[in-house]
Design an enzyme around this catalytic site. Structure first.
Site, short mmCIF file in Angstrom:
data_model
loop_
_atom_site.label_atom_id
_atom_site.label_comp_id
_atom_site.label_asym_id
_atom_site.label_seq_id
_atom_site.Cartn_x
_atom_site.Cartn_y
_atom_site.Cartn_z
N ARG A 41 0.83 -1.20 0.00
CA ARG A 41 0.00 0.00 0.00
C ARG A 41 0.87 1.25 0.00
NH1 ARG A 41 -1.72 1.00 4.33
NH2 ARG A 41 -0.78 -0.63 5.61
N LYS B 276 -8.52 -2.63 1.06
CA LYS B 276 -8.45 -1.67 2.16
C LYS B 276 -9.31 -0.44 1.91
CE LYS B 276 -5.80 -4.00 4.88
NZ LYS B 276 -6.40 -4.68 6.06
N HIS C 199 -9.96 -4.06 12.66
CA HIS C 199 -8.88 -4.66 11.88
C HIS C 199 -8.37 -5.85 12.68
CE1 HIS C 199 -4.64 -4.31 9.95
NE2 HIS C 199 -5.42 -5.08 9.22
N SER D 46 -0.53 -5.69 9.71
CA SER D 46 0.04 -6.68 8.81
C SER D 46 1.40 -7.13 9.33
CB SER D 46 0.19 -6.10 7.40
OG SER D 46 -1.06 -5.78 6.87
N LYS E 263 -1.98 -12.10 12.51
CA LYS E 263 -3.44 -12.28 12.59
C LYS E 263 -3.91 -13.51 11.81
CE LYS E 263 -5.16 -8.53 10.94
NZ LYS E 263 -3.89 -8.17 10.26
N THR E 264 -3.47 -13.60 10.56
CA THR E 264 -3.90 -14.71 9.72
C THR E 264 -3.39 -16.04 10.26
OG1 THR E 264 -4.00 -13.28 7.77
CG2 THR E 264 -3.84 -15.65 7.39
N ASP F 21 -9.06 -10.90 8.78
CA ASP F 21 -8.53 -9.53 8.73
C ASP F 21 -9.52 -8.42 9.11
OD1 ASP F 21 -6.23 -7.89 8.16
OD2 ASP F 21 -7.22 -7.23 6.34
N ARG G 253 2.45 -12.25 -1.21
CA ARG G 253 1.08 -12.47 -0.71
C ARG G 253 0.37 -13.57 -1.49
NH1 ARG G 253 -1.29 -9.46 3.74
NH2 ARG G 253 0.15 -7.74 4.14
#
Length: 534
Positions: A60, A201, A221, A239, A243-244, A258, A324
Site C-alpha cells: 500500500r 483496504k 482490523h 500486517s 493475525k492470519t 482480517d 502475498r
C-alpha cells in the site's frame, strides 16, 4: 458495448461513464486465471495457483490514499496525515478521466458484497482493467448466488485502473498513483498501482466510517475464530503481526482473517469472503492451512520460482518481503460456515516488538487494554508498505489507523463498552523479538506463541501466578503449558539486564510521547494503564 458472462438485469456500465468497452461479467476464478495466463499476465505454479507481479507497487501507499471532503465527511472524518482530504471537483474530473481511459477497452466487472451478517450486507460492484485484479475481488469479497446477481443493485462501486497514470498538477494527486474514497458518490477509485490490497483496504476504510458512524457497529482490523463451545476470540494487529497465522487453529473454526464487525447484539461477523496472507518464508509445517489453500483459485503476488521450475520460492524476497496470496475462505477446511460468531470471550492484541522489550504474553487490566488499543504499537514489517525494508517502531491507533476515517477515540470507546458488556479477557501478545532487539535477539517461535494463545483460550492461565513488569505494569504469567518458563519474562532472555532496563525505559517514553495527543480524551483508568517511564 460487447458484454459476456452473467450480469444483473440492472446492469449498465454506461451509467458509470464507461462506454464501448468489451465487458466480461462475473467470470469464475478459473476463467480469470486462464485469461491471465494466456495473455502472459500471470504464470501457473506447481500448486495450480497462478502468480502475478503487481509492478511498481508491492504494498500500500498510505501517502496516496485520499478521502473526498464534502458535507458527509467534513465534520466526521479525522483529517490529518492519515486521512488526507481531496476536493470534490478534482475527484469528479479525475474519475471522468479514468472512465474515459477504460472506455473502449476489454475490462472485467463483478457483483459482490461485504459483511456476512445480512443486516449489514453492502453490495459492491467492481470494475477492473485487469483480469487478475477481478480474480482477487472474487476471492476477497463475498460471492452472491446466481439468483442474487440477476437482481443485483450495487450500493458501492470499486473502479481499478492500474494502467492509468495521474498527472499530479492536473489531477490534484501527490504522484501518479492514487486510492480515493468518495462517500457522497459511494465510489472507491484506484489508479496507477497494481497492488490489489488497495481495493480491499479501500472498502474496509469505507466500512470503518459507515458502521460505527451510522449503524452502531464497531469495525475492527482483526481476525476471529470460534471454539467448540461457541466462544469467539478476536485478534487485533497490523500486517505482519500474525493475525492470519494465529487465527488459523485446527481446534477452532475460522470466522475470518482480517476485517470484522462487532454488533450491538454481541455478534462478530466477517466483512470478507477470503484471506490475504503473507507467504514470505511459508512452510507446510509452520502454516499448513495457508500452505494447503494455495491451489487452483488462489492468486499469488510477487513471488519468484526455484531455479527454472514452476515451484514457488517462498524464502525469496527478491521482488518484495510482502509476498502475498489471496484465496476464497472455503479453501480453508475448518471455517465457520456463516462467518458469524457469538459471545466474544478473549481479545488478543498482537504486536511485533522490534525492541525485544514486551513480554510474549501478558494479561491486561481494562485501563491497560484501552491504553494499548489506542496506542496500537507494533513494528512496520519489511514490505508491508512502500519503502519499508526492515522493522521500524510505529504506533497505529486501534491497530489500524491507516484505515480509520473517524477519530481513534470513537473506536476505543465502542471497544471499551463492548469489552465491559461481554466480560472479555484481554491479552497483549508479542510476536516480535526476544533476547534482544532486532539484529541481536531472535523472533519469538511460532510454536510458543500458539501454545500461549491456546493456554489463554483454554483457561490454563487463569490460576497461575503472575509477575508484574517493572516498567509497563503488565501481568506476566510465571508458567505456561508447552512454553519454557525462562522466556515468559523478557528481561530473563537478555544477557545484559542493564541494557534491557534501558531499552524498556526508552520504549515506555515512546509510548507516553505518542499518547500525549489522546490524553485529553482519556479517563483516569486509561491514564493509569500507561507505562512508568523514568
Amino acid at each position: 458495448m460487447l458484454e459476456t458472462g452473467m450480469k444483473s438485469k440492472k446492469t449498465s456500465l454506461s451509467e458509470l461513464g464507461i462506454n464501448d468497452a468489451k465487458v466480461h461479467w462475473n467470470l469464475s476464478s478459473e476463467e480469470l486465471a486462464k485469461i491471465s495466463v494466456d495473455n502472459n499476465m500471470a504464470a501457473e505454479t506447481s500448486t495450480g495457483a497462478i502468480t502475478v507481479n503487481t509492478g511498481e507497487f508491492t504494498g500500500r501507499s498510505p501517502k496516496d490514499r485520499f478521502i473526498v471532503r464534502d458535507n458527509i465527511t467534513d465534520d466526521a472524518v479525522w483529517w490529518g496525515d492519515i486521512n488526507i482530504p481531496f476536493e470534490s471537483e478534482k475527484f469528479d474530473a479525475l474519475y471522468n478521466r479514468v472512465t474515459e481511459y477504460l472506455s473502449g477497452k476489454e475490462i472485467y466487472a463483478r457483483d459482490s458484497y461485504v459483511c456476512a451478517d445480512p443486516k449489514y450486507r453492502t453490495n459492491i460492484r467492481v470494475v477492473t482493467e485487469l483480469p487478475w485484479s477481478n480474480m482477487f475481488c472474487y476471492n476477497m469479497f463475498l460471492r452472491p448466488t446466481e439468483e442474487e446477481i440477476e437482481n443485483f443493485d450495487p450500493e458501492w462501486t470499486v473502479v481499478c485502473a492500474p494502467g492509468f497514470m495521474a498527472d499530479p498538477e492536473r489531477d490534484g494527486t501527490r504522484k501518479h498513483n492514487f486510492a480515493i474514497l468518495n462517500f457522497g458518490r459511494k465510489i472507491a477509485l484506484v489508479g496507477g498501482t497494481g497492488y490489489t490490497g488497495e481495493m480491499k483496504k479501500g472498502i474496509f476504510s469505507a466500512l470503518n466510517f459507515i458502521l460505527p458512524h451510522q449503524k452502531d457497529t464497531l469495525a475492527m482490523h482483526c481476525s476471529a475464530n470460534v471454539g467448540k463451545d461457541g466462544d469467539t476470540a478476536i485478534f487485533f494487529g497490523l500486517s505482519g503481526t500474525g493475525k492470519t497465522t494465529l487465527s488459523a487453529d485446527p481446534n477452532r473454526k475460522l470466522i475470518g482473517d482480517d476485517e470484522h464487525g462487532w454488533t450491538s447484539e454481541n455478534t462478530v461477523f466477517n466483512f470478507e469472503g477470503g484471506c490475504y496472507a503473507k507467504v514470505i518464508d511459508l512452510t507446510e509445517e509452520k502454516e499448513p492451512d495457508i500452505w494447503n489453500a494455495i491451489r487452483p483459485g488462489a492468486l499469488l503476488e510477487n513471488i519468484t520460482f526455484k531455479g527454472d521450475s514452476d515451484t514457488p520460492d517462498y524464502e525469496s524476497s527478491k521482488i518484495t518481503e510482502n509476498t502475498r496470496v489471496s484465496y476464497p475462505i472455503y479453501h480453508i477446511d475448518n471455517i465457520q460456515e456463516s462467518s458469524v460468531g457469538e459471545n466474544p470471550k478473549n481479545i488478543f492484541f498482537l504486536t511485533c516488538d522490534a525492541s525485544g522489550v514486551l513480554p510474549p504474553i501478558s494479561k491486561l487490566t481494562p485501563g491497560q487494554a484501552m491504553f494499548h488499543f489506542i496506542s496500537g504499537y507494533t513494528a512496520k514489517v519489511a514490505g508491508t508498505e512502500a519503502g519499508i525494508t526492515e522493522p521500524v517502531a510505529a504506533f497505529s491507533a486501534c491497530f489500524g489507523a491507516p484505515f480509520m476515517p473517524l477519530h481513534p477515540t470513537k473506536y476505543a470507546e465502542m471497544l471499551g463498552d463492548k469489552m465491559q458488556a461481554a466480560g472479555v479477557s484481554v491479552w497483549l501478545v508479542n510476536t516480535g523479538w526476544s533476547g534482544g532487539p532486532y539484529g541481536i535477539g531472535s523472533r519469538m517461535k511460532l510454536k510458543y506463541t500458539r501454545a500461549m494463545i491456546t493456554a489463554a483460550l483454554e483457561g490454563n492461565l487463569d490460576n497461575v501466578d503472575y509477575t508484574t513488569h517493572e516498567v509497563f505494569g503488565l501481568a506476566m504469567p510465571n508458567e505456561c503449558p508447552d512454553v519454557p518458563d525462562n522466556i515468559l519474562s523478557p528481561k530473563n532472555t537478555w544477557s545484559n539486564k542493564d541494557e534491557y532496563d534501558d531499552a524498556a525505559n526508552k520504549l515506555a517514553i515512546k509510548f507516553n510521547k505518542n499518547f500525549e495527543k489522546f490524553e485529553e480524551y482519556a479517563n483516569e483508568e486509561i491514564l493509569a494503564g500507561r507505562p512508568k517511564a523514568k
